[in-house]
Scaffold this motif. Structure first.
Motif, PDB file in Angstrom:
ATOM      1  N   ASN A   1      21.127  36.393  17.363  1.00 45.10           N
ATOM      2  CA  ASN A   1      21.829  36.526  18.634  1.00 45.10           C
ATOM      3  C   ASN A   1      20.863  37.032  19.716  1.00 45.10           C
ATOM      4  OD1 ASN A   1      23.593  37.232  20.761  1.00 45.10           O
ATOM      5  ND2 ASN A   1      25.240  37.652  19.304  1.00 45.10           N
ATOM      6  N   LEU A   2      20.870  36.321  20.820  1.00 39.98           N
ATOM      7  CA  LEU A   2      20.056  36.672  21.984  1.00 39.98           C
ATOM      8  C   LEU A   2      20.221  38.135  22.403  1.00 39.98           C
ATOM      9  CD1 LEU A   2      18.558  34.978  24.273  1.00 39.98           C
ATOM     10  CD2 LEU A   2      20.719  34.989  25.454  1.00 39.98           C
ATOM     11  N   GLU A   3      21.435  38.672  22.206  1.00 37.75           N
ATOM     12  CA  GLU A   3      21.750  40.043  22.636  1.00 37.75           C
ATOM     13  C   GLU A   3      20.878  41.089  21.940  1.00 37.75           C
ATOM     14  OE1 GLU A   3      24.373  41.287  24.798  1.00 37.75           O
ATOM     15  OE2 GLU A   3      24.242  39.226  25.509  1.00 37.75           O
ATOM     16  N   LEU A   4      20.264  40.698  20.808  1.00 40.98           N
ATOM     17  CA  LEU A   4      19.435  41.656  20.078  1.00 40.98           C
ATOM     18  C   LEU A   4      18.253  42.135  20.902  1.00 40.98           C
ATOM     19  CD1 LEU A   4      19.608  39.955  16.592  1.00 40.98           C
ATOM     20  CD2 LEU A   4      20.333  42.302  17.094  1.00 40.98           C
ATOM     21  N   ALA A   5      17.830  41.351  21.892  1.00 37.65           N
ATOM     22  CA  ALA A   5      16.699  41.750  22.743  1.00 37.65           C
ATOM     23  C   ALA A   5      17.070  42.935  23.632  1.00 37.65           C
ATOM     24  CB  ALA A   5      16.227  40.580  23.594  1.00 37.65           C
ATOM     25  N   LYS A   6      18.372  43.244  23.712  1.00 43.89           N
ATOM     26  CA  LYS A   6      18.813  44.374  24.542  1.00 43.89           C
ATOM     27  C   LYS A   6      18.881  45.665  23.734  1.00 43.89           C
ATOM     28  CE  LYS A   6      21.580  41.189  27.257  1.00 43.89           C
ATOM     29  NZ  LYS A   6      22.926  40.813  27.731  1.00 43.89           N
ATOM     30  N   LYS A   7      18.834  45.528  22.408  1.00 44.59           N
ATOM     31  CA  LYS A   7      19.007  46.687  21.524  1.00 44.59           C
ATOM     32  C   LYS A   7      17.658  47.229  21.080  1.00 44.59           C
ATOM     33  CE  LYS A   7      23.428  45.825  21.485  1.00 44.59           C
ATOM     34  NZ  LYS A   7      24.408  46.753  22.089  1.00 44.59           N
ATOM     35  N   HIS A   8      17.692  48.419  20.494  1.00 43.86           N
ATOM     36  CA  HIS A   8      16.494  49.021  19.937  1.00 43.86           C
ATOM     37  C   HIS A   8      15.853  48.038  18.939  1.00 43.86           C
ATOM     38  CE1 HIS A   8      14.073  51.654  17.413  1.00 43.86           C
ATOM     39  NE2 HIS A   8      14.009  52.441  18.475  1.00 43.86           N
ATOM     40  N   PRO A   9      14.506  47.951  18.926  1.00 41.06           N
ATOM     41  CA  PRO A   9      13.848  46.973  18.042  1.00 41.06           C
ATOM     42  C   PRO A   9      14.249  47.104  16.575  1.00 41.06           C
ATOM     43  CG  PRO A   9      12.251  47.951  19.544  1.00 41.06           C
ATOM     44  CD  PRO A   9      13.545  48.680  19.771  1.00 41.06           C
ATOM     45  N   GLY A  10      14.594  48.313  16.148  1.00 44.22           N
ATOM     46  CA  GLY A  10      15.031  48.511  14.763  1.00 44.22           C
ATOM     47  C   GLY A  10      16.269  47.687  14.430  1.00 44.22           C
ATOM     48  N   CYS A  11      17.078  47.408  15.443  1.00 40.98           N
ATOM     49  CA  CYS A  11      18.294  46.621  15.214  1.00 40.98           C
ATOM     50  C   CYS A  11      17.930  45.174  14.882  1.00 40.98           C
ATOM     51  CB  CYS A  11      19.214  46.668  16.436  1.00 40.98           C
ATOM     52  SG  CYS A  11      19.853  48.317  16.779  1.00 40.98           S
ATOM     53  N   LEU A  12      16.956  44.614  15.598  1.00 37.79           N
ATOM     54  CA  LEU A  12      16.511  43.250  15.284  1.00 37.79           C
ATOM     55  C   LEU A  12      15.950  43.216  13.863  1.00 37.79           C
ATOM     56  CD1 LEU A  12      15.792  40.276  15.971  1.00 37.79           C
ATOM     57  CD2 LEU A  12      13.611  41.127  16.866  1.00 37.79           C
ATOM     58  N   GLU A  13      15.171  44.250  13.532  1.00 39.80           N
ATOM     59  CA  GLU A  13      14.585  44.284  12.195  1.00 39.80           C
ATOM     60  C   GLU A  13      15.693  44.325  11.132  1.00 39.80           C
ATOM     61  OE1 GLU A  13      11.734  47.423  11.396  1.00 39.80           O
ATOM     62  OE2 GLU A  13      10.832  46.125   9.869  1.00 39.80           O
TER      63      GLU A  13
END
Ligand SMILES: [Zn+2]
Length: 241
Positions: A180-192
């Motif tokens: 989800n594109l929205e992950l770029a708005k969250k802390h990098p740990g969330c993408l990980e």
């Protein structure tokens, strides 16, 4: 405390169930997509839980509608001064109109969007979305390289797109994951966390005990990251059963 999990579908709604040493059943509806999570006493059968959820369906649906309305109302105008998030940091949007290519740059606490005069909100949003997508695509090769040896499965590719109901998905057959594109708005740990979660599906399709054991092994703090992604419950109910 037990960490047994179950995942069920009730009237088309996906429900995560966690069994705990508790007396009452808790139901939470979580932003941003209205995920339903249930904490259930260990003595309850899945059938009893299903019944309890069915009884609460009108309430659950009301909370999900409220969430979707809130999401619409927070739609941005894409004008200078608005807050926008990048990797968990809150930045102030600055629109700079001028000729030349559209671009985005971060200057201190500003998120500067350079666009031709007359670019409307829709066009500006498109520029920002493309930039967010680029941020995630840029972060992916390192993440995949970091986790492939641990998880032991190869990722054959990824797409970044707007998704309405989830943070990520995985196609175990093709070895591709969607984010989800929205992950770029969250802390990098969330993408990980989402990348590790989806890569774990390459080994284990369902969200059963084995999945949880693997995730606990790879990323012991995954629950905190998940909660950070989904924030506080919008609504919460508890009753005796
Ligand atoms: Zn999953």
């Amino acid at each position: 405390m037990s960490t047994a999990n179950a995942c069920m579908r009730v009237s088309g709604i996906g429900v995560d169930v966690i069994f705990k040493d508790i007396k009452n059943l808790h139901i939470g509806v979580y932003p941003p997509f209205g995920r339903v999570r249930v904490a259930a006493p260990e003595r309850l059968t899945e059938e009893a839980i299903r019944l309890a959820i069915v009884q609460r369906l009108p309430w659950i649906k009301k909370q999900r509608d409220r969430l979707q309305n809130a999401e619409r109302q927070s739609a941005r105008e894409m004008v200078s001064g608005e807050s926008h998030y990048v990797w968990g940091a809150r930045l102030r949007l600055e629109i700079v109109e001028g000729p030349g290519r559209t671009k985005i740059e971060i200057a201190g606490s500003k998120l500067r969007l350079c666009a031709p005069p007359g670019a409307d909100a829709e066009r500006r949003r498109h520029v920002l979305d493309a930039w967010y997508r680029k941020q995630i695509k840029g972060a992916m090769p390192d993440l995949v390289k970091k986790w492939e040896p641990t998880i032991g499965n190869k990722v054959n590719g990824w797409t970044v797109r707007r998704m309405k109901t989830k943070w990520g998905s995985c196609n175990p057959k093709s070895g591709r994951i969607s984010l989800n594109l929205e992950l770029a708005k969250k802390h990098p740990g969330c993408l990980e966390y989402i990348v590790v979660h989806e890569m774990t599906h390459l080994r284990e399709r369902a969200h059963g005990d084995r999945f949880t054991v693997l995730l606990d092994d790879y990323l012991p703090n995954w629950r905190a990251l998940r909660d950070q992604l989904n924030q506080a419950p919008l609504a919460h109910e508890e009753w005796s059963v």
